[in-house]
Design a protein around this motif. Sequence first.
Motif, PDB file in Angstrom:
ATOM      1  N   SER A 158       1.094  -1.137  -0.018  1.00 59.69           N
ATOM      2  CA  SER A 158      -0.182  -0.093  -0.040  1.00 59.69           C
ATOM      3  C   SER A 158       0.672   1.252  -0.109  1.00 59.69           C
ATOM      4  O   SER A 158       0.454   2.481  -0.478  1.00 59.69           O
ATOM      5  N   HIS A 159       2.049   1.122   0.488  1.00 56.01           N
ATOM      6  CA  HIS A 159       2.828   2.481   0.427  1.00 56.01           C
ATOM      7  C   HIS A 159       2.351   3.334   1.072  1.00 56.01           C
ATOM      8  O   HIS A 159       2.590   4.697   0.993  1.00 56.01           O
ATOM      9  N   THR A 160       1.742   3.190   2.296  1.00 60.88           N
ATOM     10  CA  THR A 160       1.112   4.052   3.307  1.00 60.88           C
ATOM     11  C   THR A 160       2.009   4.919   3.655  1.00 60.88           C
ATOM     12  O   THR A 160       1.801   6.406   3.396  1.00 60.88           O
ATOM     13  N   LYS A 161       3.214   4.781   4.323  1.00 59.66           N
ATOM     14  CA  LYS A 161       3.952   5.545   4.918  1.00 59.66           C
ATOM     15  C   LYS A 161       4.592   6.668   3.699  1.00 59.66           C
ATOM     16  O   LYS A 161       4.543   7.934   4.092  1.00 59.66           O
ATOM     17  N   TRP A 162       4.850   6.025   2.604  1.00 66.36           N
ATOM     18  CA  TRP A 162       5.607   6.872   1.789  1.00 66.36           C
ATOM     19  C   TRP A 162       4.443   7.917   0.918  1.00 66.36           C
ATOM     20  O   TRP A 162       4.806   9.156   0.809  1.00 66.36           O
ATOM     21  N   PHE A 163       3.199   7.499   0.769  1.00 66.51           N
ATOM     22  CA  PHE A 163       2.324   8.234   0.376  1.00 66.51           C
ATOM     23  C   PHE A 163       2.035   9.502   1.247  1.00 66.51           C
ATOM     24  O   PHE A 163       1.677  10.552   0.983  1.00 66.51           O
ATOM     25  N   ASN A 164       1.814   8.912   2.532  1.00 65.45           N
ATOM     26  CA  ASN A 164       1.296  10.039   3.546  1.00 65.45           C
ATOM     27  C   ASN A 164       2.502  11.073   3.621  1.00 65.45           C
ATOM     28  O   ASN A 164       2.078  12.478   3.682  1.00 65.45           O
ATOM     29  N   SER A 165       3.636  10.728   3.631  1.00 69.90           N
ATOM     30  CA  SER A 165       4.851  11.785   3.696  1.00 69.90           C
ATOM     31  C   SER A 165       4.675  12.602   2.427  1.00 69.90           C
ATOM     32  O   SER A 165       4.993  13.666   2.460  1.00 69.90           O
ATOM     33  N   LEU A 166       4.537  11.996   1.136  1.00 68.67           N
ATOM     34  CA  LEU A 166       4.465  12.428  -0.119  1.00 68.67           C
ATOM     35  C   LEU A 166       3.258  13.761   0.014  1.00 68.67           C
ATOM     36  O   LEU A 166       3.424  14.989  -0.355  1.00 68.67           O
ATOM     37  N   PHE A 167       2.152  13.501   0.397  1.00 70.59           N
ATOM     38  CA  PHE A 167       1.040  14.122   0.468  1.00 70.59           C
ATOM     39  C   PHE A 167       1.485  15.318   1.552  1.00 70.59           C
ATOM     40  O   PHE A 167       1.014  16.628   1.491  1.00 70.59           O
ATOM     41  N   ASP A 168       1.986  15.052   2.535  1.00 69.55           N
ATOM     42  CA  ASP A 168       2.564  16.077   3.587  1.00 69.55           C
ATOM     43  C   ASP A 168       3.427  17.251   2.988  1.00 69.55           C
ATOM     44  O   ASP A 168       3.072  18.486   3.169  1.00 69.55           O
ATOM     45  N   GLN A 169       4.242  16.699   2.343  1.00 72.56           N
ATOM     46  CA  GLN A 169       5.082  17.686   1.326  1.00 72.56           C
ATOM     47  C   GLN A 169       4.461  18.517   0.586  1.00 72.56           C
ATOM     48  O   GLN A 169       4.737  19.514   0.353  1.00 72.56           O
ATOM     49  N   PHE A 170       3.575  17.916  -0.213  1.00 74.00           N
ATOM     50  CA  PHE A 170       2.728  18.516  -1.260  1.00 74.00           C
ATOM     51  C   PHE A 170       2.016  19.684  -0.546  1.00 74.00           C
ATOM     52  O   PHE A 170       1.949  20.745  -0.949  1.00 74.00           O
ATOM     53  N   LYS A 171       1.325  19.343   0.367  1.00 77.51           N
ATOM     54  CA  LYS A 171       0.565  20.369   1.369  1.00 77.51           C
ATOM     55  C   LYS A 171       1.410  21.279   1.690  1.00 77.51           C
ATOM     56  O   LYS A 171       1.121  22.591   1.737  1.00 77.51           O
ATOM     57  N   ALA A 172       2.484  21.232   2.164  1.00 78.91           N
ATOM     58  CA  ALA A 172       3.344  22.140   2.771  1.00 78.91           C
ATOM     59  C   ALA A 172       3.896  23.022   1.792  1.00 78.91           C
ATOM     60  O   ALA A 172       3.975  24.354   1.607  1.00 78.91           O
ATOM     61  N   ALA A 173       4.265  22.649   0.404  1.00 83.28           N
ATOM     62  CA  ALA A 173       4.641  23.266  -0.804  1.00 83.28           C
ATOM     63  C   ALA A 173       3.566  24.418  -1.181  1.00 83.28           C
ATOM     64  O   ALA A 173       3.866  25.338  -1.735  1.00 83.28           O
ATOM     65  N   MET A 174       2.371  23.590  -1.319  1.00 80.95           N
ATOM     66  CA  MET A 174       1.163  24.748  -1.414  1.00 80.95           C
ATOM     67  C   MET A 174       1.015  25.856  -0.611  1.00 80.95           C
ATOM     68  O   MET A 174       0.633  27.048  -1.098  1.00 80.95           O
ATOM     69  N   ARG A 175       1.102  25.350   0.432  1.00 80.15           N
ATOM     70  CA  ARG A 175       0.961  26.641   1.698  1.00 80.15           C
ATOM     71  C   ARG A 175       2.220  27.648   1.634  1.00 80.15           C
ATOM     72  O   ARG A 175       1.851  28.844   1.447  1.00 80.15           O
ATOM     73  N   SER A 176       3.130  27.146   1.021  1.00 79.26           N
ATOM     74  CA  SER A 176       4.325  28.133   1.041  1.00 79.26           C
ATOM     75  C   SER A 176       4.581  28.692  -0.359  1.00 79.26           C
ATOM     76  O   SER A 176       5.471  29.559  -0.676  1.00 79.26           O
ATOM     77  N   GLY A 177       3.771  28.163  -1.277  1.00 83.77           N
ATOM     78  CA  GLY A 177       3.993  28.586  -2.536  1.00 83.77           C
ATOM     79  C   GLY A 177       5.239  27.946  -3.583  1.00 83.77           C
ATOM     80  O   GLY A 177       5.616  28.747  -4.379  1.00 83.77           O
ATOM     81  N   ASP A 178       5.762  27.187  -2.845  1.00 79.53           N
ATOM     82  CA  ASP A 178       6.884  26.433  -3.473  1.00 79.53           C
ATOM     83  C   ASP A 178       6.390  25.387  -4.752  1.00 79.53           C
ATOM     84  O   ASP A 178       6.190  24.304  -4.296  1.00 79.53           O
ATOM     85  N   PHE A 179       6.111  25.990  -5.901  1.00 80.11           N
ATOM     86  CA  PHE A 179       5.527  25.153  -6.865  1.00 80.11           C
ATOM     87  C   PHE A 179       6.670  24.233  -7.580  1.00 80.11           C
ATOM     88  O   PHE A 179       6.322  23.576  -8.466  1.00 80.11           O
ATOM     89  N   VAL A 180       7.913  24.894  -7.559  1.00 80.81           N
ATOM     90  CA  VAL A 180       8.994  23.924  -8.306  1.00 80.81           C
ATOM     91  C   VAL A 180       9.941  23.436  -7.166  1.00 80.81           C
ATOM     92  O   VAL A 180      10.784  24.207  -6.745  1.00 80.81           O
ATOM     93  N   ASN A 181       9.420  22.422  -6.375  1.00 82.73           N
ATOM     94  CA  ASN A 181      10.263  21.952  -5.239  1.00 82.73           C
ATOM     95  C   ASN A 181      11.490  21.386  -5.607  1.00 82.73           C
ATOM     96  O   ASN A 181      11.882  20.984  -6.697  1.00 82.73           O
ATOM     97  N   ARG A 182      12.372  20.700  -4.520  1.00 82.89           N
ATOM     98  CA  ARG A 182      13.507  20.219  -4.765  1.00 82.89           C
ATOM     99  C   ARG A 182      13.417  18.819  -5.771  1.00 82.89           C
ATOM    100  O   ARG A 182      14.099  18.603  -6.844  1.00 82.89           O
ATOM    101  N   GLU A 183      12.311  17.794  -5.240  1.00 81.39           N
ATOM    102  CA  GLU A 183      11.890  16.787  -6.087  1.00 81.39           C
ATOM    103  C   GLU A 183      11.942  17.179  -7.603  1.00 81.39           C
ATOM    104  O   GLU A 183      12.395  16.339  -8.520  1.00 81.39           O
ATOM    105  N   LEU A 184      11.061  17.973  -8.030  1.00 78.91           N
ATOM    106  CA  LEU A 184      10.988  18.551  -9.255  1.00 78.91           C
ATOM    107  C   LEU A 184      12.024  19.045  -9.998  1.00 78.91           C
ATOM    108  O   LEU A 184      12.334  18.464 -11.034  1.00 78.91           O
ATOM    109  N   ARG A 185      12.989  19.742  -9.091  1.00 82.02           N
ATOM    110  CA  ARG A 185      14.272  20.246  -9.964  1.00 82.02           C
ATOM    111  C   ARG A 185      15.215  19.098 -10.155  1.00 82.02           C
ATOM    112  O   ARG A 185      15.875  19.146 -11.007  1.00 82.02           O
ATOM    113  N   GLU A 186      15.242  18.124  -9.441  1.00 79.77           N
ATOM    114  CA  GLU A 186      15.846  16.851  -9.511  1.00 79.77           C
ATOM    115  C   GLU A 186      15.359  15.960 -10.778  1.00 79.77           C
ATOM    116  O   GLU A 186      16.057  15.249 -11.257  1.00 79.77           O
TER     117      GLU A 186
END
Length: 73
Positions: free
Chosen positions: A14-42
């Motif tokens: 189910s990759h529950t831990k991985w997906f939850n972590s990913l969604f938490d990062q996504f929500k934090a990026a949206m709140r901070s306006g970081d639309f081109v985060n480190r993962e995308l740049r890599e």
Amino acid sequence: MEKGVIESDWMDASHTKWFNSLFDQFKAAMRSGDFVNRELREAWPASRIIETCYRSSAEGSRELPLSVDVATL
């Protein structure tokens, strides 16, 4: 040489831990306006390199230039 242990939940399909972590990062990026985060740049240059490797293979494994413009990332 350094030895260590890294926790892996490879038996959890189910990759529950991985997906939850990913969604938490996504929500934090949206709140901070970081639309081109480190993962995308890599990921962008990596995908360009992989694409060039496939093209090289299809063209007889010839050497091809990499067209990754890091200035646009």
